[in-house]
Motif scaffolding. Structure first.
Motif, PDB file in Angstrom:
ATOM      1  N   ASP A  43      11.453  28.265  26.633  1.00 15.89           N
ATOM      2  CA  ASP A  43      11.526  29.730  26.925  1.00 15.89           C
ATOM      3  C   ASP A  43      12.876  29.794  27.872  1.00 15.89           C
ATOM      4  O   ASP A  43      13.530  30.901  27.595  1.00 15.89           O
ATOM      5  CB  ASP A  43      10.491  30.189  28.026  1.00 15.89           C
ATOM      6  CG  ASP A  43      10.030  29.224  28.809  1.00 15.89           C
ATOM      7  OD1 ASP A  43      10.480  28.109  29.042  1.00 15.89           O
ATOM      8  OD2 ASP A  43       8.735  29.308  29.522  1.00 15.89           O
ATOM      9  N   GLU A  88       6.269  27.720  25.756  1.00 23.61           N
ATOM     10  CA  GLU A  88       6.256  28.554  27.214  1.00 23.61           C
ATOM     11  C   GLU A  88       5.987  27.503  28.281  1.00 23.61           C
ATOM     12  O   GLU A  88       4.690  27.286  28.221  1.00 23.61           O
ATOM     13  CB  GLU A  88       5.728  29.952  26.984  1.00 23.61           C
ATOM     14  CG  GLU A  88       5.715  30.674  28.128  1.00 23.61           C
ATOM     15  CD  GLU A  88       4.981  32.055  27.997  1.00 23.61           C
ATOM     16  OE1 GLU A  88       5.568  33.156  28.288  1.00 23.61           O
ATOM     17  OE2 GLU A  88       3.973  32.083  27.601  1.00 23.61           O
ATOM     18  N   ASP A  90       7.343  39.717  28.447  1.00 22.34           N
ATOM     19  CA  ASP A  90       6.377  39.671  27.391  1.00 22.34           C
ATOM     20  C   ASP A  90       6.841  39.311  26.243  1.00 22.34           C
ATOM     21  O   ASP A  90       7.607  40.380  25.560  1.00 22.34           O
ATOM     22  CB  ASP A  90       5.428  41.035  27.362  1.00 22.34           C
ATOM     23  CG  ASP A  90       4.351  40.960  26.237  1.00 22.34           C
ATOM     24  OD1 ASP A  90       4.606  40.155  25.249  1.00 22.34           O
ATOM     25  OD2 ASP A  90       3.546  41.965  26.512  1.00 22.34           O
ATOM     26  N   VAL A  99       5.715  38.725  23.181  1.00 19.24           N
ATOM     27  CA  VAL A  99       5.786  39.518  21.904  1.00 19.24           C
ATOM     28  C   VAL A  99       6.197  40.888  21.862  1.00 19.24           C
ATOM     29  O   VAL A  99       6.797  41.454  20.848  1.00 19.24           O
ATOM     30  CB  VAL A  99       4.052  39.630  21.991  1.00 19.24           C
ATOM     31  CG1 VAL A  99       3.484  40.417  20.762  1.00 19.24           C
ATOM     32  CG2 VAL A  99       3.567  37.949  21.529  1.00 19.24           C
ATOM     33  N   GLY A 120       5.782  39.716  16.430  1.00 19.48           N
ATOM     34  CA  GLY A 120       5.583  38.907  17.691  1.00 19.48           C
ATOM     35  C   GLY A 120       4.153  38.385  17.588  1.00 19.48           C
ATOM     36  O   GLY A 120       3.110  39.277  17.519  1.00 19.48           O
ATOM     37  N   HIS A 121       3.814  36.980  17.827  1.00 23.19           N
ATOM     38  CA  HIS A 121       2.405  36.221  17.931  1.00 23.19           C
ATOM     39  C   HIS A 121       2.478  35.562  19.308  1.00 23.19           C
ATOM     40  O   HIS A 121       3.412  34.949  19.757  1.00 23.19           O
ATOM     41  CB  HIS A 121       2.234  35.566  16.702  1.00 23.19           C
ATOM     42  CG  HIS A 121       2.625  36.298  15.491  1.00 23.19           C
ATOM     43  ND1 HIS A 121       1.728  36.847  14.655  1.00 23.19           N
ATOM     44  CD2 HIS A 121       3.936  36.345  14.623  1.00 23.19           C
ATOM     45  CE1 HIS A 121       2.190  37.379  13.622  1.00 23.19           C
ATOM     46  NE2 HIS A 121       3.482  37.118  13.555  1.00 23.19           N
ATOM     47  N   ARG A 122       1.264  35.586  19.645  1.00 23.64           N
ATOM     48  CA  ARG A 122       1.002  34.645  20.908  1.00 23.64           C
ATOM     49  C   ARG A 122      -0.156  33.875  20.585  1.00 23.64           C
ATOM     50  O   ARG A 122      -1.299  34.193  20.193  1.00 23.64           O
ATOM     51  CB  ARG A 122       0.568  35.246  22.241  1.00 23.64           C
ATOM     52  CG  ARG A 122       0.553  34.497  23.587  1.00 23.64           C
ATOM     53  CD  ARG A 122       0.535  35.559  24.725  1.00 23.64           C
ATOM     54  NE  ARG A 122       0.482  34.362  25.969  1.00 23.64           N
ATOM     55  CZ  ARG A 122       1.497  33.987  26.492  1.00 23.64           C
ATOM     56  NH1 ARG A 122       2.821  34.294  26.071  1.00 23.64           N
ATOM     57  NH2 ARG A 122       1.267  32.899  27.385  1.00 23.64           N
ATOM     58  N   GLU A 137      -3.443  31.856  21.640  1.00 25.88           N
ATOM     59  CA  GLU A 137      -4.399  32.178  22.816  1.00 25.88           C
ATOM     60  C   GLU A 137      -5.260  30.862  23.012  1.00 25.88           C
ATOM     61  O   GLU A 137      -6.031  30.671  24.106  1.00 25.88           O
ATOM     62  CB  GLU A 137      -5.336  33.349  22.869  1.00 25.88           C
ATOM     63  CG  GLU A 137      -4.401  34.599  22.629  1.00 25.88           C
ATOM     64  CD  GLU A 137      -3.718  35.054  23.733  1.00 25.88           C
ATOM     65  OE1 GLU A 137      -4.092  34.406  24.931  1.00 25.88           O
ATOM     66  OE2 GLU A 137      -3.030  35.744  23.934  1.00 25.88           O
ATOM     67  N   VAL A 165       4.722  32.445  20.262  1.00 28.95           N
ATOM     68  CA  VAL A 165       4.790  32.090  21.746  1.00 28.95           C
ATOM     69  C   VAL A 165       3.679  31.220  21.734  1.00 28.95           C
ATOM     70  O   VAL A 165       2.518  31.285  21.648  1.00 28.95           O
ATOM     71  CB  VAL A 165       4.691  33.174  22.638  1.00 28.95           C
ATOM     72  CG1 VAL A 165       4.954  32.494  24.045  1.00 28.95           C
ATOM     73  CG2 VAL A 165       5.821  34.237  22.459  1.00 28.95           C
ATOM     74  N   VAL A 166       3.873  29.750  22.418  1.00 27.38           N
ATOM     75  CA  VAL A 166       2.822  28.923  22.759  1.00 27.38           C
ATOM     76  C   VAL A 166       2.939  28.454  23.976  1.00 27.38           C
ATOM     77  O   VAL A 166       3.755  27.546  24.359  1.00 27.38           O
ATOM     78  CB  VAL A 166       2.794  27.796  21.521  1.00 27.38           C
ATOM     79  CG1 VAL A 166       3.998  26.927  21.413  1.00 27.38           C
ATOM     80  CG2 VAL A 166       1.481  26.793  21.862  1.00 27.38           C
TER      81      VAL A 166
END
Length: 553
Positions: free
Chosen positions: A440, A466, A493, A495, A505-507, A509, A531-532
């Motif tokens: 990040d 991240e 944020d 995403v 954008g993807h996160r 979870e 984002v992981v």
């Protein structure tokens, strides 16, 4: 011949065409508008970027993958200064790049004036050659020289400054772009080959160290034959990853981690190091020869720099393919030592990655992220691993089956090259899937180039690890100081940030989602950011474990 209605800027573009340039990355400024304008309709695509640093990294990675100099441009003063980091990165990573910027006019270059900086003096320490074009008549020779020097082994960066008044001048009649000069591969000295074969014949425990030069030379097949013929294990540098497929039984993995890693034990046990395409800036040779007691054979296009831990017994200075073939021919009939494929080392790496692949912890452990990235990428797909803790995990554990498919900056080791670099990679290799993997901290340094990718329709794919910290520096502080400070930060944020540019954008979870989300991102059109969250507590666990490691080979 030149049309006498051409100005110098237009003639320079003619020279770029002659060199086969496909893309120029950059930003126009007041003093280079003629050059940028001349690119329109030339067949060369100008990629307008959002920061000159991004332009230099795009050119850097484009050059690494194609072997042809990537080209970046900027205006004088601050624009040129912003190019400097990527230019230096290319030069220290032995990558061909040509940087062209404006400079103040000759009518005021000799005195204190607006935006004047001695750009040639600034670029000289980080390039193979840097100079100022002082007359239109010099343009054909200077542009040709810039490309020739950049692309010749050892490749690197070159720089040309064009004074504003020179750029606007008419090009005199009778001048034309110069053609590339034929090159030839230097043959290996038979005496040096004989000396190397004699040393190899006496060796009981040889090990091969393969560097980035093998990838540049396209010598992977020859390297594999050499390893098989000598029954020798092969460790690569970070930048040499893939020059021997990691699935090959003679492949050890990479050397260069901050601790005594699995591969180091093969070098501890070796009596001879056959170094092929290795350059000292890739990592310190003291890491594999700390006691300065190894017999070293050096095979590369050029002699090595001087280092007390890299005292060469035989130096074979030739093209790498020809040098390996000469060694193999001279070796014919000799008996190789017993096979040393080091199955214990290979098993330790495989076990570490396999355990990570099964770990469902959240935030994800680095080993799980590496395993899942490998699972979704094909052998020929390209991953860029940015600098930071991510580089250590990707370099160590990401199985790489082909050269130049896991790209790492290890000469300058600069942060934030991978996002703009992935744009350059996709333009260089449009038939491959390309993924920038980065922390990040690195992401926020050049994230503005998402807009470049969206606007230019380049399907950029980014995976952000991240953790809200400069993780590698935290790791180093914890190791050496026993604590850390001034390394943690807050993130937007990601995403929403990606979507604000018009990207996907993807996160992630939960751990089980990463492969599914990554596959979808790689397959969907356009630009995608995934984002992981990552648990970097594994960093200290790794160095503690390696610090206690012993292996009986």
């Amino acid at each position: 011949m030149s049309d006498n209605k051409q100005n110098v800027a237009q003639f320079i573009v003619s020279c770029l065409k002659q060199e086969g340039v496909e893309y120029v990355f950059g930003i126009p400024g007041e003093e280079n508008i003629r050059l940028v304008d001349a690119l329109e309709g030339s067949g060369i695509r100008f990629i307008l970027v959002r920061h000159e640093q991004g332009a230099s990294f795009m050119a850097d990675i484009y050059g690494r993958l194609t072997g042809k100099a990537g080209v970046c441009t900027a205006t004088l003063g601050p624009g040129a200064i912003n190019l400097l980091l990527g230019v230096a990165d290319a030069n220290t990573d032995s990558t061909p790049l040509v940087a062209i910027t404006a400079q103040v006019g000759l009518n005021r270059i000799y005195k204190e004036s607006h935006q004047i900086v001695d750009l040639v003096a600034m670029f000289k320490p980080v390039t193979k050659w840097a100079d100022l074009i002082m007359t239109p008549q010099a343009v054909p020779e200077m542009v040709r020289k810039a490309f020739d020097v950049a692309q010749s082994e050892r490749p690197g960066a070159t720089y040309l400054a064009i004074p504003e008044d020179i750029e606007a001048m008419p090009m005199p009649a009778g001048f034309a772009p110069l053609k590339d000069t034929p090159t030839h591969d230097a043959g290996a000295d038979p005496q040096r080959i004989a000396e190397a074969v004699a040393l190899l014949g006496k060796s009981k425990r040889p090990v091969i160290l393969a560097g980035h030069g093998v990838a540049r030379a396209g010598a992977s097949a020859e390297l594999v034959r050499l390893a098989e013929t000598l029954n020798a294990p092969v460790a690569t540098t970070f930048m040499g990853k893939g020059v021997i497929p990691d699935r090959h039984p003679n492949a050890l993995g990479v050397i260069g981690f901050m601790r005594h890693d699995y591969e180091n034990f093969a070098f501890d046990d070796a009596d001879l190091i056959l170094s092929v395409g290795y350059e000292l800036q890739e990592f310190a040779p003291s890491r594999v020869n700390p006691h300065k007691d190894k017999t070293i054979i050096h095979l590369h296009r050029f002699a090595p720099d001087t280092d007390a831990a890299y005292q060469v017994a035989v130096s074979i200075e030739s093209d790498i393919v020809g040098g390996i073939n000469a060694l193999l021919t001279a070796w014919d009939g000799h008996k190789a030592p017993p096979s040393r494929s080091e199955p214990k080392i290979r098993q330790l790496l495989a076990d570490e990655l396999a355990a990570g692949a099964k770990d469902d912890s959240y935030p994800l452990k680095p080993q799980r992220v590496v395993a899942d990235v490998r699972a979704v990428m094909d052998d020929e797909d390209i991953v860029l691993a940015d600098t930071g803790a991510i580089k250590m995990w990707m370099a160590r554990l990401y199985p790489t089956q082909a050269p130049l498919t896991c790209l790492i900056s290890n000469g300058l080791s600069t942060m934030a090259f991978s996002l703009p670099g992935a744009i350059g990679a996709k333009l260089a290799r449009p038939d491959r899937r390309v993924l920038a993997t980065m922390g990040d901290g690195s992401f926020m340094m050049n994230s503005q180039e998402i807009e470049t990718a969206v606007r230019e329709n380049v399907p950029l794919k980014v995976l952000i690890w991240e953790d809200g910290s400069y993780g590698l520096i935290k790791w180093k502080m914890d190791l050496e100081l026993g604590h850390h400070r001034s390394v943690d930060f807050k993130n937007p944020d990601f995403v929403a940030y990606a979507e604000s540019f018009g990207a996907h954008g993807h996160r992630v979870e939960e751990a089980g989602q990463l492969q599914t989300v990554l596959r979808a991102a790689l397959d969907e059109p356009g630009v995608s950011v995934v984002v992981v969250p990552v648990d970097y507590r594994e960093n200290i666990k790794l160095t503690d474990r390696l610090g206690e490691l012993t292996i009986a080979l």
